[in-house]
Design a protein around this motif. Sequence first.
Motif, PDB file in Angstrom:
ATOM      1  N   ILE A 107     -17.601  79.772  36.221  1.00 18.03           N
ATOM      2  CA  ILE A 107     -16.296  79.845  36.899  1.00 18.03           C
ATOM      3  C   ILE A 107     -15.380  80.765  36.102  1.00 18.03           C
ATOM      4  CG2 ILE A 107     -14.294  78.548  37.698  1.00 18.03           C
ATOM      5  CD1 ILE A 107     -16.109  76.089  37.889  1.00 18.03           C
ATOM      6  N   THR A 108     -14.965  81.875  36.692  1.00 20.71           N
ATOM      7  CA  THR A 108     -14.141  82.856  35.974  1.00 20.71           C
ATOM      8  C   THR A 108     -12.784  83.094  36.616  1.00 20.71           C
ATOM      9  OG1 THR A 108     -15.150  84.668  37.222  1.00 20.71           O
ATOM     10  CG2 THR A 108     -16.198  84.056  35.133  1.00 20.71           C
ATOM     11  N   LYS A 109     -12.536  82.535  37.798  1.00 19.63           N
ATOM     12  CA  LYS A 109     -11.316  82.869  38.546  1.00 19.63           C
ATOM     13  C   LYS A 109     -10.026  82.429  37.873  1.00 19.63           C
ATOM     14  CE  LYS A 109     -12.003  78.784  41.478  1.00 19.63           C
ATOM     15  NZ  LYS A 109     -12.188  78.303  42.864  1.00 19.63           N
ATOM     16  N   TYR A 110     -10.090  81.423  36.999  1.00 23.52           N
ATOM     17  CA  TYR A 110      -8.848  80.908  36.419  1.00 23.52           C
ATOM     18  C   TYR A 110      -8.300  81.784  35.299  1.00 23.52           C
ATOM     19  CZ  TYR A 110     -10.117  76.891  39.185  1.00 23.52           C
ATOM     20  OH  TYR A 110     -10.459  76.079  40.242  1.00 23.52           O
ATOM     21  N   LYS A 111      -9.043  82.767  34.852  1.00 28.93           N
ATOM     22  CA  LYS A 111      -8.519  83.693  33.858  1.00 28.93           C
ATOM     23  C   LYS A 111      -7.365  84.504  34.432  1.00 28.93           C
ATOM     24  CE  LYS A 111     -12.737  84.305  31.135  1.00 28.93           C
ATOM     25  NZ  LYS A 111     -13.756  85.274  30.666  1.00 28.93           N
ATOM     26  N   GLU A 112      -7.360  84.684  35.752  1.00 27.18           N
ATOM     27  CA  GLU A 112      -6.311  85.474  36.390  1.00 27.18           C
ATOM     28  C   GLU A 112      -4.978  84.732  36.436  1.00 27.18           C
ATOM     29  OE1 GLU A 112      -7.770  86.512  40.195  1.00 27.18           O
ATOM     30  OE2 GLU A 112      -9.512  87.602  39.435  1.00 27.18           O
ATOM     31  N   SER A 113      -4.986  83.453  36.173  1.00 23.60           N
ATOM     32  CA  SER A 113      -3.740  82.671  36.231  1.00 23.60           C
ATOM     33  C   SER A 113      -3.110  82.495  34.857  1.00 23.60           C
ATOM     34  CB  SER A 113      -4.013  81.294  36.844  1.00 23.60           C
ATOM     35  OG  SER A 113      -4.901  80.564  36.014  1.00 23.60           O
ATOM     36  N   LYS A 114      -3.434  83.425  33.956  1.00 26.98           N
ATOM     37  CA  LYS A 114      -2.910  83.464  32.588  1.00 26.98           C
ATOM     38  C   LYS A 114      -3.482  82.349  31.718  1.00 26.98           C
ATOM     39  CE  LYS A 114       1.442  85.907  33.405  1.00 26.98           C
ATOM     40  NZ  LYS A 114       2.890  85.908  33.165  1.00 26.98           N
ATOM     41  N   THR A 115      -3.369  81.114  32.131  1.00 28.86           N
ATOM     42  CA  THR A 115      -3.957  80.019  31.364  1.00 28.86           C
ATOM     43  C   THR A 115      -4.559  79.009  32.316  1.00 28.86           C
ATOM     44  OG1 THR A 115      -1.937  78.692  31.312  1.00 28.86           O
ATOM     45  CG2 THR A 115      -2.245  80.265  29.520  1.00 28.86           C
ATOM     46  N   GLY A 116      -5.743  78.517  31.951  1.00 32.38           N
ATOM     47  CA  GLY A 116      -6.368  77.486  32.767  1.00 32.38           C
ATOM     48  C   GLY A 116      -5.566  76.203  32.758  1.00 32.38           C
ATOM     49  N   ILE A 117      -4.873  75.943  31.644  1.00 39.90           N
ATOM     50  CA  ILE A 117      -4.059  74.731  31.549  1.00 39.90           C
ATOM     51  C   ILE A 117      -2.981  74.735  32.623  1.00 39.90           C
ATOM     52  CG2 ILE A 117      -2.434  73.428  30.123  1.00 39.90           C
ATOM     53  CD1 ILE A 117      -5.256  73.097  29.178  1.00 39.90           C
ATOM     54  N   HIS A 118      -2.411  75.899  32.898  1.00 37.36           N
ATOM     55  CA  HIS A 118      -1.383  75.966  33.938  1.00 37.36           C
ATOM     56  C   HIS A 118      -1.984  75.643  35.302  1.00 37.36           C
ATOM     57  CE1 HIS A 118       2.588  77.146  35.377  1.00 37.36           C
ATOM     58  NE2 HIS A 118       1.995  77.721  36.396  1.00 37.36           N
ATOM     59  N   ALA A 119      -3.209  76.100  35.536  1.00 36.99           N
ATOM     60  CA  ALA A 119      -3.882  75.777  36.801  1.00 36.99           C
ATOM     61  C   ALA A 119      -4.144  74.284  36.904  1.00 36.99           C
ATOM     62  CB  ALA A 119      -5.201  76.557  36.899  1.00 36.99           C
TER      63      ALA A 119
END
Length: 318
Positions: A255-267
């Motif tokens: 799973i690589t899509k959450y790198k685009e949201s700056k931080t996975g923690i924010h997601a």
Amino acid sequence: MSHSIEQQLNRAIYDNFAKGESKHSYKNEHGGDCGAKIFSYSQLNSMRDLAHNFGTFMKENYPEIKYVKDIGSSQIEAFLREKSSTCKTSTLNRYMSNFEKFERCCKETYPSFKSSFKVDRKAVRLENQALNKDANAKLRTLVMSNSDFQKVMEKGRDCDSKRALECCYLFGLRSEEVVNLKVKDIISGEKVVVEHGKGNRERTIQVTNNDQRVYLNKLIKSIDMVHTSRDSKVFFVKKDSVNNYLQTNLNKVGITKYKESKTGIHAIRKNYATRSYYEWRDKGLNHEEAWGRVSRDLGHGYERSELFQVYVGARSDL
């Protein structure tokens, strides 16, 4: 010992809270003006939140000012300028309206109060627009799905980083907040206390579902209370360790899509916000009440309506 600015403002708020009275009838009897009266819990909570934020600001920036009667428009404007870098115009408008209501409340409560809390609204709005012209480009919009988070939990080895990450998922904490939790902050099993959140604000997140309760009870049982101080940390890791654990295990499961949201923690925080919001809605709260609770639990204050679209996705995103 004198009361703090926050306490003085709160006294003025509650002195003028017209619990159970009809706003419509009062306005008819007083020429359409509510005066200092506060009729709704929504406005009460909004003003309490502002009293806390402004009280902290005054303590940090104007410690020599001890009484609300000595606060002037220059201090109000300084507070609004600081908020302009992170708030939208709608939030600043609400702050300015609440400050004007504070002025009316203080004049009713404190006979010696002669100050004006009014500011140049146009100037504040223009400054805010200049600071936030690229705000939409900075919003992180990705919500981590429940299934993606469970894949991380299933793949990752058992350690403090894993348990800290689960705490972020269940209570909406930032990574820097979860690693600073102390035993005393969770020991009741019914709440999580964040002593020093963003802006050094404290907040309490109450347990509202069984998943949270089971997690806390299991975590508390794992602590050796005979040899552990209540001031000891719950997780002996750094915030980077939690973030790295998440990204490492996301990569392991492809799973690589959450790198685009700056931080996975924010997601993950957005996942918490979405789950919590619909949980409150299902319990019968209206939109304003539900989002107010979620926003406060996230550490943003009771009324940050402009953040709703940033944090809460559709049920189908979960």
